[in-house]
Design a protein around this motif. Structure first.
Motif, mmCIF file in Angstrom:
data_model
loop_
_atom_site.group_PDB
_atom_site.id
_atom_site.type_symbol
_atom_site.label_atom_id
_atom_site.label_comp_id
_atom_site.label_asym_id
_atom_site.label_seq_id
_atom_site.Cartn_x
_atom_site.Cartn_y
_atom_site.Cartn_z
ATOM 1 N N LYS A 88 74.764 102.734 22.341
ATOM 2 C CA LYS A 88 75.478 101.890 23.291
ATOM 3 C C LYS A 88 76.718 101.228 22.670
ATOM 4 N N GLU A 89 77.186 101.753 21.557
ATOM 5 C CA GLU A 89 78.404 101.241 20.942
ATOM 6 C C GLU A 89 79.572 102.184 21.177
ATOM 7 N N THR A 90 80.783 101.598 21.185
ATOM 8 C CA THR A 90 82.018 102.358 21.320
ATOM 9 C C THR A 90 83.014 101.835 20.297
ATOM 10 N N TYR A 91 83.543 102.729 19.486
ATOM 11 C CA TYR A 91 84.569 102.392 18.504
ATOM 12 C C TYR A 91 85.860 103.121 18.837
ATOM 13 N N GLU A 92 86.968 102.449 18.584
ATOM 14 C CA GLU A 92 88.269 103.112 18.634
ATOM 15 C C GLU A 92 88.823 103.117 17.219
ATOM 16 N N ILE A 93 89.209 104.298 16.746
ATOM 17 C CA ILE A 93 89.746 104.449 15.400
ATOM 18 C C ILE A 93 91.093 105.153 15.475
ATOM 19 N N ALA A 94 91.834 105.124 14.375
ATOM 20 C CA ALA A 94 93.133 105.801 14.313
ATOM 21 C C ALA A 94 93.340 106.347 12.912
ATOM 22 N N PHE A 95 94.048 107.460 12.822
ATOM 23 C CA PHE A 95 94.380 108.034 11.523
ATOM 24 C C PHE A 95 95.627 108.901 11.657
ATOM 25 N N THR A 96 96.202 109.236 10.524
ATOM 26 C CA THR A 96 97.355 110.136 10.488
ATOM 27 C C THR A 96 96.883 111.513 10.055
ATOM 28 N N ALA A 97 97.280 112.527 10.776
ATOM 29 C CA ALA A 97 96.938 113.910 10.432
ATOM 30 C C ALA A 97 97.875 114.370 9.315
ATOM 31 N N ASP A 98 97.482 114.086 8.063
ATOM 32 C CA ASP A 98 98.372 114.348 6.932
ATOM 33 C C ASP A 98 97.740 115.261 5.881
ATOM 34 N N ASN A 99 96.697 116.015 6.277
ATOM 35 C CA ASN A 99 95.998 116.877 5.321
ATOM 36 C C ASN A 99 95.597 118.167 6.029
ATOM 37 N N PRO A 100 96.507 119.153 6.096
ATOM 38 C CA PRO A 100 96.264 120.358 6.912
ATOM 39 C C PRO A 100 94.993 121.103 6.517
ATOM 40 N N GLY A 101 94.330 121.630 7.529
ATOM 41 C CA GLY A 101 93.133 122.420 7.268
ATOM 42 C C GLY A 101 92.202 122.460 8.455
ATOM 43 N N LEU A 102 90.993 122.914 8.207
ATOM 44 C CA LEU A 102 89.895 122.909 9.171
ATOM 45 C C LEU A 102 88.842 121.956 8.610
ATOM 46 N N TRP A 103 88.612 120.853 9.292
ATOM 47 C CA TRP A 103 87.817 119.761 8.742
ATOM 48 C C TRP A 103 86.612 119.453 9.618
ATOM 49 N N MET A 104 85.452 119.395 9.018
ATOM 50 C CA MET A 104 84.257 119.033 9.766
ATOM 51 C C MET A 104 84.332 117.579 10.215
ATOM 52 N N ASP A 105 83.774 117.305 11.380
ATOM 53 C CA ASP A 105 83.674 115.963 11.940
ATOM 54 C C ASP A 105 82.271 115.874 12.531
#
Length: 518
Positions: free
Chosen positions: A465-482
């Motif tokens: 029941k939680e909601t977070y808003e985050i932000a980041f810069t896409a500065d590391n090209p690749g295929l990244w797990m999330d």
């Protein structure tokens, strides 16, 4: 009295009609039953068939593209053409490493520091594996040798934003290293902080059973004492505490129960706590106020003294600054403890306080290096759960934006994008969400904006029941797990990828290499 031979009998035609009606009724009932069965079985068969995961597939072909309203949003196809392969996104290939070591992975029975035996995995004969220390800017070279891990193994540098080819994810950035094989990782230790490494092949089993270790990167020029990240020659004021559970036995640095380390009164100590388990641990120091210096390897701004406990997400790290009093302190980690006290002194036995540090308001604000208000892409990552099939197995499975793995959104970005992501959880359980290759800043929780230190994370606990808003810069090209770093959750489908347009991979999940990243 009537003659029995003159009793009224049904007409032959009427008897035939009744029998025909009964037969027609039975046939009708059978047809209805077949229809009902088909109405149930055909959709189930369809759901079963569409849930099957191929024996071999590329991460770049999974699910559907989500462009977050940015360029390419009109397309549902992944763009991986005309760019680079992850094979090209390496660390430095040339140069003499400043830190070089070989880690040999074994599947074996081993003994914990306190004498208990465990059937699992080791690196150089121990679990946790060796502590790796480097200084910011060092060229690090680690050779993984697989002596006897039957399923293969890799090394993922959790929280270190290495080049994509060095990320150690089987089937995405490399093949799992087979028995008798080896793989060399090379990267610059650009980020000072507390990190850890672990296998990302069958990780839900291999990490739990011991295939992990810790790594500390100190600043190139650090002031004396632990108020910065530490430096060479100051290890006596710098202690790493890795929390891990083997066979339901909670340990700190491989020691079960209560252990101790002699520390002179007046020593200013930086305690680096690493949660290598699958669930949040309430941890902290009892017996003296502390400052929270860093989280996930990122220094906090304006830390202030506190006696509150710290809620440490699975996979996350926290650095605490404490001056050891004459009575000592005790590190508590939910069933394991470590006394840090002068020789002969019993550390306090008090429990952790019920209050916890809230990084949404802890410390002082500071300018960000990005502007979330001008984000190029805005994504949603909605975590849910529903019944169904996953790879043909019935169960209650995790969903992302209403979709079950592998039909999940693939978050598409281009290099330089400023990205916001809203992570919400209505699944009934908490999830420590881990984005590879990047650190994100927490903007808000449940609509309440961050007012304290910039809170940068690579692993974020998102409660039910939680909601977070985050932000980041896409500065590391690749295929990244999330993915969720409660690793069994990831193996049950709570994982996807952040994908840079134009990046491809020659590796596949499954296949002849037997790649199983989760």
């Amino acid at each position: 009295m009537a003659d029995g031979n003159n009793l009224e009998q049904p007409a032959a035609g009427a008897s035939a009609d009744g029998g025909q009606e009964r037969r027609t009724g039975r046939l009708r009932n059978r047809l209805v039953a077949v229809g009902v069965a088909l109405a149930v079985l055909v959709p189930l068969a369809y759901l079963w068939a569409t849930s099957l995961v191929p024996d071999e597939y590329s991460a770049t072909g999974m699910g559907f593209a989500d462009y977050g309203g940015g360029p390419g949003a009109s397309s549902s196809e992944h763009d991986h053409h005309g760019g680079k392969s992850v094979v090209d996104l390496t660390g430095p290939r040339a140069g003499t490493p400043d830190v070089a070591l070989t880690l040999t992975a074994r599947e074996q029975r081993f003994t914990l520091a306190t004498g208990q035996s465990v059937d699992g995995y080791t690196l150089n004969g121990t679990s946790p594996g060796p502590l790796i220390r480097a200084v910011q800017g060092d060229l690090v070279e680690v050779t993984l040798v697989n002596e006897s891990v039957a399923d293969g193994a890799t090394l993922h540098w959790h929280g270190i934003d290495v080049p994509n080819a060095e990320d150690g994810v089987a089937g995405v950035t490399q093949d799992a290293v087979p028995v008798g094989g080896k793989h060399v990782y090379r990267f610059r230790a650009e980020q000072a902080g507390t990190y850890w490494y672990h296998s990302h092949q069958v990780s839900s089993e291999q990490v739990r059973n011991g295939l992990f270790g810790t790594i500390v990167i100190s600043p190139r020029a650090a002031p004396a004492g632990p108020s910065a990240q530490g430096s060479r020659g100051t290890e006596d004021r710098d202690l790493v505490a890795a929390i891990h559970t083997y066979d339901d036995r909670r340990t700190i640095n491989g020691r079960t129960g209560s252990s101790r380390e002699d520390v002179a009164a007046g020593t200013r100590l930086r305690v680096r706590i690493v949660n290598t388990d699958n669930a949040l641990v309430r941890t902290g120091l009892v017996g003296a106020p502390v400052k929270v210096l860093a989280v996930d390897g990122q220094d906090l701004n304006g830390p202030t003294p506190t006696t509150d406990a710290f809620p440490l997400a699975a996979g996350a790290r926290v650095d605490l600054d404490v001056t050891i009093p004459p009575t000592g302190v005790r590190l508590e980690a939910g069933g394991g403890s470590l006394a840090l006290a002068p020789p002969g002194v019993e550390a306090p036995a008090d429990p952790l306080p019920s209050a916890t540090v809230d990084l949404l308001s802890y410390g002082s604000p500071a300018p960000l290096a990005l502007d979330p208000a001008k984000a190029d892409r805005a994504f949603e990552y909605r975590i849910g759960r529903r019944p169904g099939f996953l790879d043909g197995v019935p169960g209650l499975w995790w969903t992302i934006n209403g979709h079950k793995f592998p039909d999940v959104p693939m978050y598409m970005v281009t290099e330089g994008d400023v990205v916001t992501m809203t992570i919400s959880n209505s699944s009934g359980q908490s999830h420590p969400m881990h984005l590879h290759g990047h650190h994100a800043v927490v903007l808000s929780r449940n609509g309440v904006k961050s007012t304290g230190t910039p809170w940068w994370v690579d692993t974020l606990e998102v409660g039910d029941k939680e909601t977070y808003e985050i932000a980041f810069t896409a500065d590391n090209p690749g295929l990244w797990m999330d993915h969720c770093h409660n690793l069994p959750h990831a193996s049950e489908g709570l994982m996807t990828h952040l994908m840079y347009e134009g990046v491809s991979t020659p590796y596949v999940v499954g296949g002849s290499a037997g790649n199983e990243p989760e």
